[in-house]
Design a protein around this motif. Structure first.
Motif, PDB file in Angstrom:
ATOM      1  N   PHE A  72       0.933  -1.050   0.166  1.00  0.00           N
ATOM      2  CA  PHE A  72       0.084  -0.023   0.055  1.00  0.00           C
ATOM      3  C   PHE A  72       0.841   1.151   0.024  1.00  0.00           C
ATOM      4  CE2 PHE A  72      -2.260   3.319   2.535  1.00  0.00           C
ATOM      5  CZ  PHE A  72      -3.322   3.386   1.726  1.00  0.00           C
ATOM      6  N   GLY A  73       0.584   2.047  -0.918  1.00  0.00           N
ATOM      7  CA  GLY A  73       1.719   3.381  -1.056  1.00  0.00           C
ATOM      8  C   GLY A  73       1.514   4.036  -2.456  1.00  0.00           C
ATOM      9  N   GLU A  74       1.873   5.263  -2.501  1.00  0.00           N
ATOM     10  CA  GLU A  74       1.757   6.070  -3.647  1.00  0.00           C
ATOM     11  C   GLU A  74       3.053   6.179  -4.158  1.00  0.00           C
ATOM     12  OE1 GLU A  74       0.082  10.067  -5.858  1.00  0.00           O
ATOM     13  OE2 GLU A  74       0.121   9.974  -3.509  1.00  0.00           O
ATOM     14  N   ALA A  75       3.540   5.630  -5.316  1.00  0.00           N
ATOM     15  CA  ALA A  75       4.798   5.740  -6.160  1.00  0.00           C
ATOM     16  C   ALA A  75       4.913   7.232  -6.573  1.00  0.00           C
ATOM     17  CB  ALA A  75       4.741   4.861  -7.165  1.00  0.00           C
ATOM     18  N   ILE A  76       6.080   7.729  -5.937  1.00  0.00           N
ATOM     19  CA  ILE A  76       6.344   9.332  -6.386  1.00  0.00           C
ATOM     20  C   ILE A  76       7.647   9.309  -7.050  1.00  0.00           C
ATOM     21  CG2 ILE A  76       4.993   9.995  -4.438  1.00  0.00           C
ATOM     22  CD1 ILE A  76       7.641  10.321  -2.933  1.00  0.00           C
ATOM     23  N   ALA A  77       8.548   8.440  -7.232  1.00  0.00           N
ATOM     24  CA  ALA A  77       9.572   8.594  -7.853  1.00  0.00           C
ATOM     25  C   ALA A  77      10.346   7.175  -8.458  1.00  0.00           C
ATOM     26  CB  ALA A  77      10.887   9.356  -7.088  1.00  0.00           C
ATOM     27  N   THR A 121      15.028   1.207  -7.762  1.00  0.00           N
ATOM     28  CA  THR A 121      14.186   1.551  -6.645  1.00  0.00           C
ATOM     29  C   THR A 121      13.092   2.348  -6.983  1.00  0.00           C
ATOM     30  OG1 THR A 121      15.381   3.298  -5.778  1.00  0.00           O
ATOM     31  CG2 THR A 121      16.116   1.082  -5.106  1.00  0.00           C
ATOM     32  N   VAL A 122      11.852   2.092  -6.328  1.00  0.00           N
ATOM     33  CA  VAL A 122      10.616   2.836  -6.462  1.00  0.00           C
ATOM     34  C   VAL A 122      10.487   3.637  -5.114  1.00  0.00           C
ATOM     35  CG1 VAL A 122       8.171   3.046  -6.991  1.00  0.00           C
ATOM     36  CG2 VAL A 122       9.410   1.541  -8.291  1.00  0.00           C
ATOM     37  N   SER A 123      10.173   5.046  -5.148  1.00  0.00           N
ATOM     38  CA  SER A 123      10.179   5.597  -3.726  1.00  0.00           C
ATOM     39  C   SER A 123       8.461   5.525  -3.632  1.00  0.00           C
ATOM     40  CB  SER A 123      10.647   7.184  -3.855  1.00  0.00           C
ATOM     41  OG  SER A 123      12.028   7.099  -3.878  1.00  0.00           O
TER      42      SER A 123
END
Length: 422
Positions: A73-78, A85-87
């Motif tokens: 669960f989370g919003e990928a921002i970068a 990697t995905v932030s």
């Protein structure tokens, strides 16, 4: 890692789980900022209240448990291509940070983050207009709609709902709003229809620009019969708290405002500046849906622009295109990861359908071989529109479970109110 649990991403995660590449079992992770998914072509019904999100949604955690993938669960921002990697943005509840920003690693990344409405930099849109790009957007708009409609009835004032964008979303939402007011009257909300006014604004010369003219003309006539005020050839130059400004000099008073015009990729795509993108931010991908400069990143659906052999026109940003490419990637990604040379993706147009609530539906069928397609309307078109959703459910849950969901939904319609009233 699959980022985006929409019509394509959820299907890929479901189908890939348990498969092998180079004799190693794939570990599949799905990332999404929502807890559940609602089929995007149904979002306008959730927004209007003629369908209940809780009854139509697929909960990511439950789907992951059933099919053997992991849900994050989370919003990928970068995206950091160098370190793979995905932030993910910090998790917040009522403004309080409950988990800090974090990074998750990938070997192969599949981007299926969809699209969102494009305001083209129009002043006031971000401050005064709502969107229905996601499940949360649709639920949020419906919450406001019900409160404002009750208030208008109690105060004896009209509630003016303005929709910008005469594509399928705007046209279908306009009809659903008329329908929900009619249903509300049957359940005792006297005067709901008389107190609701729907205004649909389109900058182009006609509604449903990508559709055949016959479909657009039929939809326009039906909307007018329903009492929708349709303004074509009018550009919204700015938006303020009380009105749309058309062509810079005409004010149209509106209480609730929906922006459903244009298509652009989400902000996440802006972090991939060194990869080729279109003017609307879509990633340009090759015939296997892999990006041209990074063998570890694939993209499909609304956030991608596939360059397919023998096709000069861009692949449309539709659910059927996303679903076709999801099936392709689900089937061939393990081999591509293993370094095998696989087939290339394709796109076949099976036609287009637009449903105006329970009032009518119109569409065209695709061209296959000697069959030249054709125009359909009424019950046949409504059935076709419904079957698209049921087909999606079957592809996601399997034929037997999909059929059971259909049966439960049919039974539920007999015992539940036909609109969300609370």
């Amino acid at each position: 890692m699959v980022v985006g649990g929409g019509v394509a991403g959820l299907e890929i995660a479901t189908r890939l789980a348990g498969k092998k590449a180079n004799s190693k079992r794939l570990s599949v992770t799905l990332i999404d900022r929502e807890a559940a998914y609602v089929w995007k072509p149904m979002l306008h019904t959730i927004a209007a209240g003629t369908a209940d999100a809780g009854l139509q949604e697929t909960v990511f955690a439950a789907q992951a448990l059933t099919h053997g993938f992991r849900y994050e669960f989370g919003e990928a921002i970068a995206i950091d291509r160098k370190h793979r990697t995905v932030s993910l943005d910090a998790l917040r509840i009522e403004g309080e940070i409950i988990a800090p920003e974090r990074q998750v690693s990938y070997d192969t990344l599949v981007l299926s983050v969809g699209s969102r409405a494009n305001d083209f930099g129009t002043p006031g849109v971000s401050d005064h207009c709502m969107r229905i790009d996601t499940r949360s957007d649709a639920i949020g708009f419906n919450d406001r709609l019900r409160v404002h409609l009750i208030r208008s009835i109690v105060l004896g004032k009209k509630l003016r709902v303005g929709i910008v964008g005469g594509g399928a979303t705007g046209v279908e939402l306009a009809a659903e709003l008329i329908q929900v007011a009619t249903v509300a009257e049957r359940y005792g909300m006297s005067g709901a229809s008389a107190h609701l006014e729907v205004i649909l604004v389109e900058s182009g010369p006609r509604l449903l620009g990508p559709f055949p003219e016959r479909v657009a003309d039929a939809a326009l006539e039906k909307l007018k019969q329903l009492g929708v005020i349709v303004r074509v050839g009018k550009r919204v130059s700015s938006v303020n708290e009380n009105a749309f400004m058309l062509n810079g000099n005409e004010a149209v008073d509106v209480d609730l405002k929906i922006w459903a015009a244009g298509v652009k990729a989400p902000p996440l795509m802006d972090t991939l500046t060194d990869l080729e993108r279109t003017r609307s931010g879509q990633l340009v991908v090759g015939p296997t849906l892999r990006t041209l400069a990074d063998d570890h990143i694939y993209a499909l659906g609304d956030c991608a622009s596939p360059q397919l052999p023998g096709r000069d026109m861009p692949v449309p940003t539709t659910a059927q295109a996303a679903s076709q490419h999801a099936r392709f990637l689900s089937r061939h990604l393990p081999g591509l990861i293993a370094g095998k040379t696989g087939p290339v993706a394709s796109y076949k147009d099976f036609g287009s359908l637009v449903a105006l609530g329970g009032y009518d539906a119109y569409g065209t069928l695709g061209r296959f071989g000697f069959y030249e397609g054709g125009f359909i309307e009424g019950r046949i078109a409504q059935l076709g529109h419904a079957m698209l959703y049921r087909r999606y459910q079957a592809s996601l849950h399997g034929i037997w479970r999909g059929t059971l969901l259909w049966l439960l939904d049919t039974v539920g319609r007999k015992v539940r109110p036909r609109a969300r009233l609370s």
